[in-house]
Design an enzyme around this catalytic site. Structure first.
Site, PDB file in Angstrom:
ATOM      1  N   HIS A 198     -17.313   3.194   1.087  1.00  0.00           N
ATOM      2  CA  HIS A 198     -16.877   1.939   1.705  1.00  0.00           C
ATOM      3  C   HIS A 198     -17.201   1.904   3.205  1.00  0.00           C
ATOM      4  CE1 HIS A 198     -13.829  -1.112   3.075  1.00  0.00           C
ATOM      5  NE2 HIS A 198     -14.342  -1.712   2.026  1.00  0.00           N
ATOM      6  N   HIS A 242     -10.745   0.926  -2.677  1.00  0.00           N
ATOM      7  CA  HIS A 242     -12.110   0.892  -2.165  1.00  0.00           C
ATOM      8  C   HIS A 242     -13.107   1.534  -3.132  1.00  0.00           C
ATOM      9  CE1 HIS A 242     -10.566  -0.339   1.670  1.00  0.00           C
ATOM     10  NE2 HIS A 242      -9.940   0.792   1.923  1.00  0.00           N
ATOM     11  N   ASP A 257      -4.584  -0.713  -1.770  1.00  0.00           N
ATOM     12  CA  ASP A 257      -5.888  -0.531  -1.144  1.00  0.00           C
ATOM     13  C   ASP A 257      -6.794   0.122  -2.191  1.00  0.00           C
ATOM     14  OD1 ASP A 257      -7.132  -1.036   1.338  1.00  0.00           O
ATOM     15  OD2 ASP A 257      -6.974   1.059   1.957  1.00  0.00           O
ATOM     16  N   LYS A 275      -7.111  -4.796  -2.940  1.00  0.00           N
ATOM     17  CA  LYS A 275      -7.882  -5.325  -1.807  1.00  0.00           C
ATOM     18  C   LYS A 275      -8.805  -4.245  -1.269  1.00  0.00           C
ATOM     19  CE  LYS A 275      -4.059  -4.287   1.342  1.00  0.00           C
ATOM     20  NZ  LYS A 275      -4.685  -3.335   2.229  1.00  0.00           N
ATOM     21  N   HIS A 307     -10.491   7.183   1.788  1.00  0.00           N
ATOM     22  CA  HIS A 307      -9.134   7.049   1.242  1.00  0.00           C
ATOM     23  C   HIS A 307      -9.124   5.985   0.155  1.00  0.00           C
ATOM     24  CE1 HIS A 307      -9.420   3.791   4.174  1.00  0.00           C
ATOM     25  NE2 HIS A 307      -8.526   3.162   3.438  1.00  0.00           N
ATOM     26  N   CYS A 342      -1.887  -2.727   7.873  1.00  0.00           N
ATOM     27  CA  CYS A 342      -1.847  -3.648   6.735  1.00  0.00           C
ATOM     28  C   CYS A 342      -0.590  -4.507   6.708  1.00  0.00           C
ATOM     29  CB  CYS A 342      -2.042  -2.870   5.439  1.00  0.00           C
ATOM     30  SG  CYS A 342      -3.714  -2.178   5.328  1.00  0.00           S
ATOM     31  N   ASP A 368       0.789  -1.238   0.000  1.00  0.00           N
ATOM     32  CA  ASP A 368       0.000   0.000   0.000  1.00  0.00           C
ATOM     33  C   ASP A 368       0.829   1.301   0.000  1.00  0.00           C
ATOM     34  OD1 ASP A 368      -1.972  -1.895   0.263  1.00  0.00           O
ATOM     35  OD2 ASP A 368      -2.808  -1.125   2.133  1.00  0.00           O
TER      36      ASP A 368
HETATM   37 ZN   LIG Z   1      -8.409   1.147   3.277  1.00  0.00          ZN
END
Ligand SMILES: [Zn+2]
Length: 212
Positions: free
Chosen positions: A61, A57, A55, A115, A90, A160, A17
């Site tokens: 989310h 989204h 990451d 993800k 984010h 993470c 990330d």
């Molecule tokens: Zn996130």
């Protein structure tokens, strides 16, 4: 580390990330998060095998505080799968904030694993979503490629990277967290809790400068 052919054949570096929103100026900036970029670029040059995670989204989310009326970023709520920290919006798919840091330079990375794409569940780990049951497929990828040693670097150390390291260990990989190639957010002592948890699980924290 970079000259060890053993690492290069059986080891894989997972870069977690390293995205604009997690760097200073981003929506969920990890303090000094951008400092990992040159360290990771050098580190990655020594690995034949590199995976990047991102990451990623959908808008609205579940992990965003803005999705929960009356809640603020860094509040914790009870999700069906356990406690969930709420974050500022984010890494929304396709936005500049979700892009990799401009100076991240790992052209030989073989796989970009996205993800957090299910609107109803967060995914800290590169291996499982936060229910700890729904797989991303990365275990299968690593096993099929024959890797036995997993090295982790990136953002954030205490979320993470931590969850990815713990899941990798649980799946039977030898796991190394390159701690000086990580930075943490540190919500309510989460950096100290991460160090304690990694140590308890036998996960080594190493330096990018260490021979391994
Ligand atoms: Zn996130």
């Amino acid at each position: 580390m970079s000259d060890d052919p053993g690492i290069n054949s059986s080891g894989v570096l997972i870069v977690v990330d390293v995205q604009n929103d997690f760097c200073p100026g981003g929506a969920l900036a990890v303090p000094r998060g951008d400092e990992v970029v040159p360290v990771i670029n050098r580190l990655a040059a020594g690995f034949r095998h590199v995976v990047l995670t991102q990451d990623w989204h959908p808008a609205g989310h579940f992990s965003f505080a803005s999705s929960h009326p009356g809640k603020r970023p860094y509040d914790t709520i009870a999700a069906p799968y356990g406690p969930q920290v709420l974050w500022p919006d984010h890494c929304v798919q396709g936005t500049a904030g979700a892009a990799f840091h401009l100076t991240l330079d790992i052209p030989h990375a073989a796989l970009v694993l996205r993800k957090g794409m299910d609107r109803t569940i967060d995914s800290y780990s590169a291996f499982y979503e936060n229910d700890r049951k729904t797989p991303t497929g990365l275990v299968g990828y690593l096993r099929e490629r024959g890797f036995s040693r997993v090295f982790l670097a990136g953002l954030a150390f205490d979320f993470c990277v931590r969850y990815s390291a713990e899941d990798a260990k649980r799946e039977g990989f030898a796991v190394f967290v390159v701690e000086d190639a990580c930075r943490g957010i540190d919500v309510d002592g989460s950096v100290a809790a991460t160090r304690a948890s990694l140590a308890a699980l036998g996960i080594a924290c190493i330096s990018a400068l260490d021979p391994a």
